[in-house]
Design a protein around this motif. Structure first.
Motif, short mmCIF file in Angstrom:
data_model
loop_
_atom_site.label_atom_id
_atom_site.label_comp_id
_atom_site.label_asym_id
_atom_site.label_seq_id
_atom_site.Cartn_x
_atom_site.Cartn_y
_atom_site.Cartn_z
N ASP A 372 18.73 18.23 3.59
CA ASP A 372 19.55 17.04 3.80
C ASP A 372 19.77 16.30 2.48
N ASP A 373 18.74 16.20 1.66
CA ASP A 373 18.89 15.54 0.36
C ASP A 373 19.85 16.31 -0.54
N ASN A 374 19.75 17.65 -0.54
CA ASN A 374 20.65 18.46 -1.35
C ASN A 374 22.11 18.22 -0.97
N ILE A 375 22.37 18.26 0.34
CA ILE A 375 23.75 18.11 0.81
C ILE A 375 24.26 16.71 0.56
N ALA A 376 23.40 15.70 0.71
CA ALA A 376 23.81 14.33 0.42
C ALA A 376 24.21 14.19 -1.05
N ASP A 377 23.42 14.76 -1.94
CA ASP A 377 23.76 14.71 -3.37
C ASP A 377 25.05 15.47 -3.64
#
Length: 408
Positions: A372-377
């Motif tokens: 989720d953090d990867n996709i948000a970035d």
């Protein structure tokens, strides 16, 4: 899209043999066939997910208030519309009422179809009577909460959100502009997806075609005039996208892919040009500009992009014309609601095959690979790179969509 769904598009290119030839004018049937295509009737009234018979209903349509099941519109007398008269269909299309007088749910876009003149509705009736009757015994019930289970409650909704009336041409505009306005606001019912809705599910008229949410997707802004969502598309770009499913900016996927496959690729060049003329007349105020995310977010997003996306979409986000979507300037990437771009990264997407481009294109899912953090970035980077401007996305935004998809 299933093999059955693809074959339905081919079904639209020919006219079925009339069952009641003694009563029908062949020219009226052909006109009705064309208008049924422009209205994309077969897509909604076919259970595509389960390879249901064309036109026989049973498709589950998600709405903000629950699931609506589309009815059978073949001329079967018991489970379809075989007993309907021309007046019955006119009342349904123009006033939003069934043959028994009950109110229809506005998932059926009578709020748009009301703009169709009587001759056009009669032609559609003539064409529907040529279809083979299909008995549909196992159509499930609508899943709506009270008071919406009571169709009488729609009367109040109509008072707020529905004004019946046939399209009136604007004498100050050209014939082509008026034809495009009619197709977009009437049979094409583009606003049903591309216009945001209020808390009661009514279209916000002052936000016409500025983007809306349907079945877990965000349909982008399609105003083509100055500052519009597709202002960077030329007249020819719009015609190509609607007529072939692709242009140098993007390809038609998901629900819009259905629209192209079953409807717009079968329209005449003149009508596609008219739609483009009308859309390109719709200006917008300047887009809101957002502060870019923190440098650490942009750096992380850039690294994820170059590792996973740049091979197809290129380092500068320019994509590959007619193959891989442009991300610089994309109305989907910069939309106020980032749902669509997040969802495509999570579960992938496939461009719908069309007559002009029969070979499918697909983007793989990255839900297994990116957190989720990867996709948000990544999404925050996409929305602010190459001159784009969009609000940053949080990991919780991604997590909510991931959970929703897992539960579907």
């Amino acid at each position: 899209m299933t093999r059955r769904a693809i074959s339905l598009a081919a079904l639209l290119t020919g006219v079925a043999m009339p069952l009641f030839a003694q009563d029908l004018s062949w020219s009226e049937v052909e006109r009705g066939r064309y208008l049924a295509i422009a209205s994309n009737c077969v897509s909604c009234h076919t259970d595509l997910a389960n390879d249901g018979p064309p036109w026989s209903g049973g498709r589950e349509m998600e709405t903000p208030f629950g699931v609506i099941i589309t009815p059978n519109i073949t001329p079967d007398e018991e489970t379809g519309i075989g007993l309907w008269t021309r007046d019955d269909l006119w009342t349904a299309m123009h006033e939003g009422r069934r043959r028994d007088g009950a109110y229809m749910y506005p998932a059926f876009p009578y709020t748009h179809f009301t703009r169709m003149p009587r001759a056009d509705v009669d032609a559609i009736y003539a064409y529907l009577r040529t279809l083979p009757p299909v008995r549909a015994d196992h159509v499930p019930e609508d899943e709506l909460p009270l008071p919406l289970q009571l169709r009488a409650s729609i009367a109040g909704w109509n008072l707020l959100h529905f004004e019946p009336g046939v399209f009136v041409p604007d004498p100050a505009q050209s014939d082509e502009w008026n034809r495009g306005a009619y197709l977009v606001t009437g049979p094409g019912h583009c606003g049903a997806c591309h216009t945001p809705r209020n808390i009661l599910g009514g279209e916000q008229e002052d936000e016409f075609l500025r983007g809306g949410v349907l079945e877990g997707w965000h349909a982008p802004n399609i105003r083509g005039g100055e500052n519009g969502g597709i202002a960077h598309w030329s007249h020819e770009d719009i015609v190509s996208f609607l007529g072939t499913g692709r242009n140098e900016h993007t390809a038609a996927m998901q629900r819009m892919g259905e629209v192209v496959s079953f409807s717009t690729q079968h329209l005449s060049d003149e009508d596609l040009s008219a739609i483009a003329t009308y859309l390109r007349s719709l200006d917008d105020p300047p887009r809101q500009q957002y502060n870019p995310p923190a440098e650490a977010v942009m750096n992380a997003g850039a690294a994820i992009y170059f590792d996973n996306c740049a091979a197809c979409h290129h380092a500068d986000g320019s994509g590959e014309p007619y193959m891989f979507a442009r991300l610089d300037g994309s109305n989907k990437v910069q939309a106020d609601d980032p749902t669509t771009v997040i969802r495509i990264i999570l579960e992938g997407a496939q461009a719908i095959p069309t007559d002009a481009h029969p070979g499918p294109l697909g983007m793989p899912a990255f839900d297994w690979k990116l957190s989720d953090d990867n996709i948000a970035d990544l999404v925050s980077y996409l929305r602010n790179a190459w001159g784009n401007s969009g609000e940053s996305v949080s990991a919780s935004d991604v997590a909510d969509i991931r959970e929703r998809l897992a539960n579907d």
